[in-house]
Structures are given as C-alpha cells and as structure tokens.
Design an enzyme around this catalytic site. Structure first.
Site, short mmCIF file in Angstrom:
data_model
loop_
_atom_site.label_atom_id
_atom_site.label_comp_id
_atom_site.label_asym_id
_atom_site.label_seq_id
_atom_site.Cartn_x
_atom_site.Cartn_y
_atom_site.Cartn_z
CD GLU A 185 -3.15 0.84 2.07
OE1 GLU A 185 -3.38 -0.32 2.46
OE2 GLU A 185 -3.89 1.80 2.35
NE ARG A 186 -2.35 5.17 -0.18
CZ ARG A 186 -3.32 5.49 -1.02
NH1 ARG A 186 -3.10 5.56 -2.32
NH2 ARG A 186 -4.54 5.73 -0.58
CG ASN A 228 -5.32 -0.24 5.83
OD1 ASN A 228 -5.77 0.27 6.86
ND2 ASN A 228 -5.14 0.46 4.73
CE LYS A 305 -6.12 2.84 8.85
NZ LYS A 305 -5.77 2.95 7.41
CD GLU A 309 -7.78 5.93 6.03
OE1 GLU A 309 -6.92 5.05 5.93
OE2 GLU A 309 -7.66 7.07 5.54
NE ARG A 342 -0.71 4.19 11.72
CZ ARG A 342 -1.37 4.51 10.62
NH1 ARG A 342 -2.58 4.02 10.38
NH2 ARG A 342 -0.85 5.32 9.74
CE LYS A 378 -1.20 8.55 8.86
NZ LYS A 378 -2.00 8.49 7.62
CG ASP A 383 -3.11 10.88 5.17
OD1 ASP A 383 -2.10 10.41 5.71
OD2 ASP A 383 -3.83 10.24 4.39
CD GLU A 411 -1.02 8.17 0.77
OE1 GLU A 411 -0.44 7.81 1.83
OE2 GLU A 411 -2.25 8.20 0.64
CG HIS A 539 -6.39 15.36 1.34
ND1 HIS A 539 -6.85 14.59 0.30
CD2 HIS A 539 -6.19 14.50 2.37
CE1 HIS A 539 -6.92 13.33 0.70
NE2 HIS A 539 -6.51 13.25 1.94
O1 GCW Z 1 -2.34 8.13 4.05
C1 GCW Z 1 -3.47 7.34 4.18
C2 GCW Z 1 -3.37 6.39 3.05
C3 GCW Z 1 -3.86 5.00 3.37
C4 GCW Z 1 -3.25 4.57 4.69
C5 GCW Z 1 -3.72 5.52 5.77
C6 GCW Z 1 -3.12 5.21 7.12
C7 GCW Z 1 -2.52 2.41 5.40
O2 GCW Z 1 -4.01 6.92 1.94
O3 GCW Z 1 -3.47 4.16 2.31
O4 GCW Z 1 -3.56 3.24 5.01
O5 GCW Z 1 -3.34 6.83 5.45
O6 GCW Z 1 -2.12 5.84 7.45
O7 GCW Z 1 -3.63 4.37 7.83
#
Ligand code: GCW
Length: 723
Positions: A185-186, A228, A305, A309, A342, A378, A383, A411, A539
């Site tokens: 992912e990313r 995820n 996590k 999401e 997280r 973060k 994000d 990303e 964003h």
């Molecule tokens: O930056 C966003 C991303 C998701 C990512 C999420 C996260 C792993 O678009 O792909 O999922 O954050 O940090 O949980």
C-alpha cells in the site's frame, strides 16, 4: 565464427556493465569506494594496521565482516585479523569484553553514552596507539563500527578520532505497509521485499542487506506488515516465517513487530467477539503473545490501526482506544513488548473538521495508557501532505509517550518519480514549537522524551522500500530512508548535514558535486509544495491513488475524502477557515500559536490557506493579491524543477551512467508533472477567481475539462479492490 565471438563478448560486457551499475544502486549509501587520495589513504592505513575483535557473537561478527568488506573497498586490500593487540590495531569489543588494561583510557567516556551508544577513541596503552570501538552492548559496537566506516567514507581525519554518540530515541522503526500478497500500500518501488510464500526456507540476500543498511543508520525495529492488517500473519504458519526474518535481523539489533488486526480473535480463533473487556478475548491475545514470544523471544510487539478507515477496533464494542491498547499492552508486557497505537482516526459520521478529530478523541485519554504503549501520531493533523502544521496532539498529551509517524514513501509527494528530500520536511516538524511548557517546547523534545521526562520514546517511518533493484526506485528516494534513520537516532540533526553525508557516501566526495547537489536537495521539498499545494493548500490530489491533481473532486461518499472539502474554493475566495469563525481547529494549539494564527496577517504564509478562507484579491505581504501569489508560486515550483534538472546535467562526470540516466529521466517526469499540477490547479481555481494569470505564468496547455478527464486506474500503490 569470429563475428559470433565478438557479439558474445559485447553481450558479456554489456551484462557486466549493467550488473556493475545496478550494484551501485543496490549498495545504497554503503558504497565503500576506493579512497584514491594517496595521502589520505596512507594516513588511514598508518592508523589501522589490523583488526582485533573481543567477543565472537553474531553481532560482533557482523561488525567485523562489515569492516573487512569496507576496508577491502577503500584500500583494495584485506584488513588482517589479529589474535593480540598490536600497535595501530583497530579494537572492537563491549566494555565487558575488552581487556582490563584498555578500560582506564575509556572509563570517563562510558558515562556519556546509553546502552545503544558507542565510543570511537584513539588511545595509547604505553607506547601502543590503538583505535577502540566500544559500547555497553554489542549493538553499540556495531553502530560504532558503521560510524567509523562513515568517517572514512566522508574522508574525515581519524588520527585523533574521538566520537561518543548514542541514540536519543529508543524505538527507531520502519513501518512497512506490505500485504501478504506482496502488494505494498502506497508502495512505489515494486512489490514487497518479504517473499512470504518461500519463507521460512528461502532466505534472500536482500534480507541481510536490508538489515545492514538499517543498522548502519541505527534503525532498530521493523513492522513487517500493513496497518490495514490481515490477521493471517498471526497464524502459526506465518509466525514461523516471521521468525526466519527475526533470526536474520537479530544480529543487527533489529526487532520485528507485526500489525495486529483487532478482529483477529474472530477470524483466527473461534470467538464470537473481539471486545477488549471480554475475558476470553483478553486470554486469546495473551495466549497469542505467549505463542509468538515462544518462537521469537525478542519480538518487539504490535502496531495497531483501529477504528480508522474501516479497520476494526474497540469502538465496535462500545469500548475506547485505551481499552483496546491496554488489553494488547497487557498481553505483551510480560515479554517486554510494546504496543504502538495509532492516533490516525477520523470518522465520516463526525461532522467536525477532520483535522480536529484525532485530538478530540485522544487527548481526553492522556495518562490512561499502560506504560508500554506508545501513541503513534502522524506529523500533521490530516495526512502526510507536502506541508502541514504539526499535529496538535504533540502539544497536548504530556502524560502519554507519543511516537512520531513520518511517511518516507511519497504518497502525496510525487511517488517515487519526484526528487524530494524529505528530511527537510521532517526537520521542519521536529523544530516546531508546541509551547506546551513555554517557549522551546519543540516537537523534537516531546518525541525524545526530554520535555515530559518520558522513558519510552519512538519514531516510525512508513517505508519506501520494495523489490526495485535499487530498493526505492528513485535513486534519491534512498536519501529519505537514510535521513529518516539519522533523525530517529538524533532528531536535532540538520537536514543539511544529512544531505551532505548521504551525497558523499552514495555518490562522490567531490565538492563540485556535493555543494550544488546539496542545495538542490534542500530546495526540493519546497519545490514540491510550490507546484502542488502552495500557501497552505492541502489534500487536493486525485482520488484513491493520489497521483496528480484533483481539486475538482466532489463526488466521493465520505465528505472528507473530497478535495473540495479542504480548499473550499468559491467565488469569494479559497482556504479552510480553522479560526473561531470556522472549525476552530486553532484552539487545539497552545498560545501564542492560537492567537498568532487567528489573523491572516500574523499567520505564516506557508500555512495561510490551512487556517483561513481568504478573498482572491486578499493582499499578501509582497503587496500582490492572493490569486497572483498562488499563480506565481506554482510557477516558481516549475522553475525550481528546471533548475534541479540543469544542475543534474552538470553532474554527469561524478555519477555512474545508470544512476545518472535514471535520475535524468525521472527529472523529466517531475518537470512534466510539476507543469501538470500548475496548469490543472490554476485552471480550476481560475473558474472561481475569475482573474487573469500574471504575465510570467504561461497559459495552461489544455482546458480544465482535459485535466479533469485524465484517468490513471493503474497508478501504483493502491489496492486493486479500491477501483
Ligand atoms: O495516508 C493514508 C493512506 C492510506 C493509509 C492511511 C493510514 C494504510 O491513503 O493508504 O492506510 O493513510 O495511514 O492508515
């Protein structure tokens, strides 16, 4: 016949050259190039005539192997192993293992380092000069060894060498967003380096080289799996695979961690709930932890996590983040494990500004987490944008150990196609003042535990590593991995120093190369902000993959997934009002920030549209309108990339052909995309501003409809099921 021979010779040469060049990328910053300066190389050899190692653990073996390899590279000759100390020996060993007669010369110094620190010191025992690399632990000696080699790579003098250094942060961890099917992912550097299917039997050389690279910059942990998460990684079959990796990483001081899917008791066990207060669930996790630790005694713990999401979490059972985190923390505590929980949470059911939600949810829990929990935050409240103000949580949870989460994979910053030196971004965040305990309460001091006297400290970086031959795809992506490690070791290092080290170790020590390239690297982060999201915009990337601009997107199911939510452009102006007249996210920051940023006049212009909705003709500090500034800044970003390109073109003689050409081609892509960003964003906003572009900004090549019509279903880094 002759002709055939010629062809095969040419082919062979081609293959050899190709491999040779690929190797350059593969070797990262551990190039160990020959030291051609005769004077310098003589001086080194005078000071290092042989190697004497005390102790034969795998970690010390790793250290001595590395130094032998480097020596061979630097001087094209073998470093002799000795069985006793002689004049000019290089001596390796922990405090415990060094012979007693060496210790008095070091006694005062050990107090300067912690358990992972090291000393490199030129000493004299009688008339015998030695260079000693030591520490209180074996991994300290390993770190010292890598540091010594770095000194050589940087062509620093070693005659009177004295370095005492130790990490300021405890858990220095890469987060791999790697899935068990090997998609990342990313991830923009190929597939996952973890070949799960062939583990535990097949051990790729990359695993060892990954460990060497990480140890060389002090990274001491790796979370192998995506946040995820799939619960499968916690099954016995996968634990065996994880063990194989842990065994390789152990000598290098690297602990493995896994992501824990909160619903695993339902999916792997046959429980009917994953409620963290349910005794059966608690027992399930305890047993699972015991099972993992029985196989991997130094397992690091879990990264989670939850309730974000779509991921499951304690909220599904009416429980809190504290309930969830503490349950897992209790399970790993008997084994000295930790939980990284997280704080990246936001909900489509919460009408409040997304930038406020994590703070609102976590701050009330300050002080309630078990002491082996790190809350992983973060760097910014939205994000991983090209630029965000620091996350207000850093200034608001004095009784909780907070771990920084940076994203090394780009990303939102041009994937692995754009040259963006991220330590500049990381440094900006670490240097920000939270004012939580008055002036000087920087984010770095929160993170390293010094501000609130915290024992457990950490920094995480979402990895940009994959199966690409050079690990990161963009040769300069390696600098971001390197820089993350260096800042996790010492969050007060300057990005300038990091860039200089990396350039010298990776490419060349020649100042004619290092100085101009350093300047380009240091400017590169600002460049991407300018051509993508200047003046506090954020964003506005395209949907899902986040590749390219998409400020017009307004039809996604969750309001806060739409770019229009973030820029709020209309005929009156643009920007997100986060002052008291708007979402009041500002109140989450301490004085004087909340006061200072409440007025656009006193808000740093880099955050202007993050905090304010302003008219298109709002007059900025330079006397020009907001619209004009927006357009000019986009254009400046494009100009910056042009400059990067022309500087790079002058560097050909210092760089091998493969890396030179790769970077050149990538800079072409970056320039094309910088223009795309400028043109698409300005054509969109022009609809609202209804103002002309300044003369120095070229008219977009296409109309807005064209930019809107661009579609990239196979842009990398996404889960195919999202399409
Ligand atoms: O930056 C966003 C991303 C998701 C990512 C999420 C996260 C792993 O678009 O792909 O999922 O954050 O940090 O949980």
């Amino acid at each position: 016949m002759m002709y055939c021979k010629k062809i095969s010779l040419a082919l062979l040469l081609l293959v050899l050259t190709f491999n040779g060049y690929s190797q350059r990328g593969y070797d990262l910053w551990l190039q160990y190039d020959e030291i051609e300066d005769q004077k310098l190389s003589k001086e080194y050899l005078k000071n290092v005539s042989g190697l004497m190692v005390f102790g034969d653990s795998p970690t010390l073996k790793a250290a001595s192997n590395e130094i032998m390899r480097a020596h061979q590279g630097f001087f094209k000759k073998e470093l002799k192993r000795q069985i006793s100390i002689k004049a000019n020996s290089l001596v390796l060993g922990t405090k415990e293992d060094l012979p007693a007669y060496v210790l008095p010369a070091l006694e005062q110094d050990y107090s300067k380092i912690n358990d992972e620190g090291f000393l490199i010191k030129k000493i004299k025992i009688g008339n015998t000069p030695l260079i000693v690399i030591t520490g209180k632990s074996e991994v300290g000696v390993l770190y010292g060894t890598f540091r010594f080699m770095r000194e050589l790579q940087l062509h620093n003098k070693i005659e009177e060498i004295y370095i005492a250094d130790a990490p300021k942060i405890q858990k220095r961890v890469l987060n791999h967003w790697d899935n068990l099917d090997r998609t990342v992912e990313r991830g923009y550097a190929g597939f996952s380096i973890w070949d799960w299917h062939h583990l535990p039997e097949l051990i790729k050389p990359e695993y060892m080289d990954y460990a060497r690279a990480n140890a060389s910059i002090g990274i001491n942990g790796t979370v192998l799996t995506n946040v995820n998460a799939s619960s499968l990684v916690l099954s016995p079959m996968y634990i065996e695979k994880v063990k194989a990796l842990a065994d390789i990483f152990r000598p290098y001081g690297i602990q493995v961690y896994l992501t824990a899917r909160f619903s695993a008791p339902l999916e792997l066990g046959d429980l009917a709930t994953a409620d963290p207060l349910d005794p059966e669930v608690r027992k399930w996790w305890k047993d699972k932890a015991d099972e993992i630790y029985a196989t991997i005694p130094d397992f690091g713990g879990f990264l989670v996590k939850a309730n974000s999401e779509g991921q499951p979490g304690p909220n599904n059972y009416g429980r809190s983040h504290v309930d969830g985190a503490n349950m897992l923390a209790e399970a790993v505590a008997p084994h000295n494990g930790i939980v990284m929980w997280r704080a990246f949470v936001y909900s489509e059911h919460d009408p409040d500004d997304r930038a406020k939600q994590a703070y609102s949810e976590f701050v009330p829990f300050d002080g309630q987490f078990r002491d082996n929990v790190l809350v992983q935050v973060k760097n910014g409240p939205i994000d991983f944008q090209p630029r965000e103000p620091f996350h207000p949580i850093f200034g608001a949870m004095p009784n909780t150990p907070l771990m920084m989460e940076f994203q090394i994979t780009q990303e939102y910053l041009g994937f692995s196609s754009h040259l963006v030196f991220l330590p500049k971004l990381f440094e900006e965040v670490l240097d920000e003042d939270t004012f939580v305990k008055g002036e000087g309460s920087t984010v770095a001091k929160v993170i390293d535990g010094s501000l609130h006297n915290k024992k457990l400290t950490g920094m995480a970086g979402v990895a940009n590593i994959g199966t690409a031959k050079n690990w990161t795809n963009h040769p300069f992506g390696q600098a971001n991995w390197y820089g993350f490690g260096r800042l996790a070791w010492d969050p007060y290092l300057s990005s300038e120093k990091i860039a200089e080290e990396w350039l010298k170790m990776t490419f060349s020590n020649d100042n004619e190369f290092v100085e101009p390239m350093k300047e380009q690297m240091l400017n590169s982060r600002e460049a991407v902000v300018k051509y993508m999201t200047p003046l506090g915009l954020h964003h506005i990337m395209a949907t899902g993959h986040h590749y390219g601009p998409g400020p017009w997107v307004d039809d996604l199911s969750r309001p806060e997934w739409n770019p229009v939510y973030y820029h709020k452009a209309d005929s009156l102006g643009v920007g997100f009002d986060r002052t008291a007249t708007g979402s009041n996210a500002l109140e989450q920051y301490a004085e004087p920030i909340s006061q200072q940023y409440s007025s656009p006049e006193t808000t740093p212009e880099k955050y202007l549209l993050w905090f304010h909705h302003l008219p298109w003709d709002y007059e900025m500090k330079n006397g020009k309108t907001l619209w004009t500034n927006l357009a000019l800044t986009h254009q400046e970003g494009v100009e910056d990339v042009k400059e990067m390109k022309s500087t790079w073109e002058e560097m050909e003689e210092y760089v091998d052909k493969e890396r030179y050409e790769r970077v050149s081609m990538l800079l072409d892509i970056q320039l094309k995309e910088a223009k795309w960003w400028r043109d698409a964003v300005l054509s969109y906003f022009q609809k609202f501003s209804d103002m002309e572009l300044p003369d120095s900004v070229p008219q977009p090549e296409h109309d807005l409809e064209y930019y809107k019509s661009l579609n990239h279903p196979y842009a990398p880094g996404i889960n195919p099921s999202w399409n």
